[in-house]
Design a protein around this motif. Structure first.
Motif: not given
Length: 403
Positions: A63-78
């Motif tokens: 519930l916390i990880g999705g909104p806060l950490l999901g964006g890492l998949a856009d900022r860094f190579p997937r």
């Protein structure tokens, strides 16, 4: 004209094979680990409450990880995000396998393990449209969904036997190994791609969250798809009440197990049928109707059906719930590539949240109504009230042709 998508064709794509194999063995390990954690905590506490809370910890951090950490998949190579997430989880699960680990430390490490799941899931979902295109992408997503459901069924079915044979500590060590294998397979089998979105300190977490929320809110199609996906909060209620419902109809643990297996088995059948037998443009039009179909059978629990009929209703509900694959693949195609990770993180965490709310609502309402059968049907009827406008919204904005 693009050749007809088949499972053989998509599995001929090396990157998809790597993603699929990593997913399969990791899911099996995760389910064995869930059984191992429950056994380990019960052996240490002799309490029925603590294993249940520990089990909840394997879901709630998303519930916390999705909104806060999901964006890492856009900022860094997937690929890097997936590999790093797997390495982190492998090391942390290995810590959980250490004999005599204090329970507070176990709980804290488990939360971090689950937080690391969010960027991995977002990166996997975001990279798949780059690996497959057209209906092959839909079929690839269907394959992963089938693998997930079958892996859960097999993992739970085998988990008890595995833990009985090797013990909970070694079961957790086995899960750590699966994360390590996944990291190696993805590193070697998935092509490196540059980051899709902006990076650096200027792109704050709050800005990424706001951008992802705006992307969803400003597109009527995305809003409709999220609304349809979140109907899962009504569909999940029988899962939380499977044990008391089994007792209500005179059954025991075996009856509850069959009830729990019926819905995911239906999803597997539904995903397979939709992906192989239904044309893409027809699948798009069916999404709303199938969303209703996932809820309608549950209303029949009002009549307190016996095991064969109850399992049949859950199987039918699961087959209709396969619309989630079409909804999620359409969602990811509509979201710009630079924002896929963040948007998926937001929508996915909301999906987990509504399922948790559904389970809590079912648990509270059954205490008032006194009957699991009545509770399931009442919540299903409430779900229909929500589902009808959601279905109408999708009908007005659904693309006429596959994306």
């Amino acid at each position: 004209m693009e050749p007809k998508a088949t499972f053989r064709r998509i599995l001929a794509v090396g990157e998809l094979r790597a993603i699929w194999f990593a997913e399969l063995q990791s899911i099996l390990g995760d389910q064995v680990a869930r059984v191992a954690l429950s056994v380990l905590v019960f052996e240490r506490t002799r309490s029925a409450t603590w294993p249940a809370l520990t089990y909840a910890l394997t879901y709630l951090p998303d519930l916390i990880g999705g909104p806060l950490l999901g964006g890492l998949a856009d900022r860094f190579p997937r690929r890097a995000v997936m590999v790093c997430s797997d390495v982190v989880r492998a090391l942390l699960v290995a810590v959980l396998a250490v004999p005599g680990i204090p329970l507070p430390v176990l709980a804290a490490v488990l939360v971090v393990v689950q937080l690391a799941n969010a960027p991995f899931t977002a990166a996997q979902a975001a990279v798949l449209p780059s690996v497959l295109s057209g209906d092959s992408y839909v079929l690839g997503q269907s394959l992963l969904k089938i693998t997930n459901q079958v892996g859960q069924l097999a993992g739970f079915a085998l988990g008890g036997a595995v833990i009985a044979a090797i013990g909970p500590g070694r079961g957790l060590a086995l899960d750590a190994v699966t994360f390590g294998v996944s990291a190696i397979v993805l590193r070697l089998g998935v092509r490196a791609r540059p980051a899709s979105g902006a990076s650096g300190p200027a792109t704050s977490t709050l800005r990424r969250l706001s951008a992802g929320a705006r992307t969803i809110w400003h597109d009527r199609r995305l809003r409709a798809l999220v609304g349809l996906a979140w109907l899962a909060g009504f569909v999940i209620v029988p899962e939380g009440l499977a044990v008391p419902y089994a007792a209500e109809i005179g059954g025991g643990a075996a009856t509850a197990g069959l009830l729990l297996a019926a819905h995911p088995a239906g999803i597997v059948l539904g995903v397979f049928a939709l992906s192989r037998l239904v044309r893409p443009e027809v699948r798009l039009r069916m999404v709303g109707g199938l969303a209703l179909g996932a809820i309608v059978p549950l209303a029949a629990f009002w009549f307190r059906p016996s095991l064969p009929y109850a399992a049949g209703l859950l199987l039918l509900s699961g087959m209709c719930a396969a619309y989630q694959v079409t909804a999620s693949t359409t969602f990811m195609r509509l979201v710009p590539d630079t924002e896929r990770g963040q948007a998926f993180g937001l929508a996915g965490s909301g999906l987990i949240a509504v399922q948790g709310i559904g389970l809590i609502a079912g648990g509270l309402l059954v205490g008032v109504l006194g009957s699991p059968a009545t509770t399931v049907s009442v919540i299903a009827l409430a779900g229909l009230v929500v589902a009808v406008p959601a279905t109408r919204a999708w009908r007005h904005v659904a693309p006429l042709h596959p994306l």
